[in-house]
Design a protein around this motif. Structure first.
Motif, short mmCIF file in Angstrom:
data_model
loop_
_atom_site.label_atom_id
_atom_site.label_comp_id
_atom_site.label_asym_id
_atom_site.label_seq_id
_atom_site.Cartn_x
_atom_site.Cartn_y
_atom_site.Cartn_z
N THR A 87 10.09 4.82 -12.54
CA THR A 87 9.78 5.26 -13.90
C THR A 87 10.95 6.00 -14.53
O THR A 87 11.35 5.71 -15.66
N SER A 90 13.90 3.53 -15.08
CA SER A 90 13.60 2.61 -16.19
C SER A 90 13.81 3.30 -17.53
O SER A 90 14.41 2.72 -18.44
N ARG A 97 9.29 -0.94 -17.07
CA ARG A 97 9.10 -1.09 -15.62
C ARG A 97 8.96 -2.56 -15.23
O ARG A 97 9.53 -2.98 -14.21
#
Length: 179
Positions: A87, A90, A97
């Motif tokens: 997370t 990203s 994701r």
């Protein structure tokens, strides 16, 4: 750390060896294409380099946020080697994701080469199934020109499939027929 060095070396070999000599090299002549032009031509130009927040990409030099292959590689490396969360990485690299997981799957399947964007759209004649191709090949006469318009009508009658004559010519590998 040894794995990290090997992965970086593989990236450098793949990504920079496929470029023509002098592309993006400091001090190269202005008559040669720029790195941005080369990335765009290869389909590797990052459409949103401003979203890449990793400080390494902000310093300039080796890390280039415009190079989508390099961005994806570093993103994967951060999670794999530095054990950062998917997370967080990203968000930092400006991708979703699902994009991260797709890049990971592509990398696991084909290595760094899997990170190079592929052309979009259908690959090959998607309307011509093997049954239709076999039908076409039976009606070809060696040495005779391809009568694609006539073949298109036969396919329409036989299969209810509407094909452009040029699609038939491409599938068979022949030249256009004279009118």
């Amino acid at each position: 750390m040894l794995l990290d060095r090997h992965l970086r070396a593989a990236y450098v070999r793949l990504h920079f060896c496929r470029r023509k000599e002098g592309v993006g090299v400091p001090g190269s002549h202005s008559s040669r294409r720029s790195k941005v032009d080369a990335l765009a031509e290869d389909g590797s130009l990052n459409p949103a380099p401003e979203k890449v927040g990793d400080p390494k990409f902000q310093e300039g030099g080796f890390f280039d946020p415009r190079d989508v292959v390099q961005v994806k590689y570093e993103m994967l490396r951060r999670v794999s080697v530095e054990k950062a969360s998917v997370t967080d990485v990203s968000d930092e690299y400006g991708v979703s994701r699902p994009t991260f997981y797709q890049a990971k799957a592509d990398f696991e399947e084909a290595g760094v080469a899997g990170l190079v964007p592929r052309k979009r759209g259908p690959r090959g004649p998607h309307k011509l199934q093997s049954e239709v191709l076999a039908f076409l090949k039976k009606r070809l006469i060696a040495g005779e020109p391809i009568r694609a318009r006539e073949l298109a009508k036969l396919i329409q009658n036989e299969f209810g499939l509407e094909l452009h004559p040029r699609t038939i010519e491409r599938a068979i590998g022949g030249k256009k027929t004279p009118r």
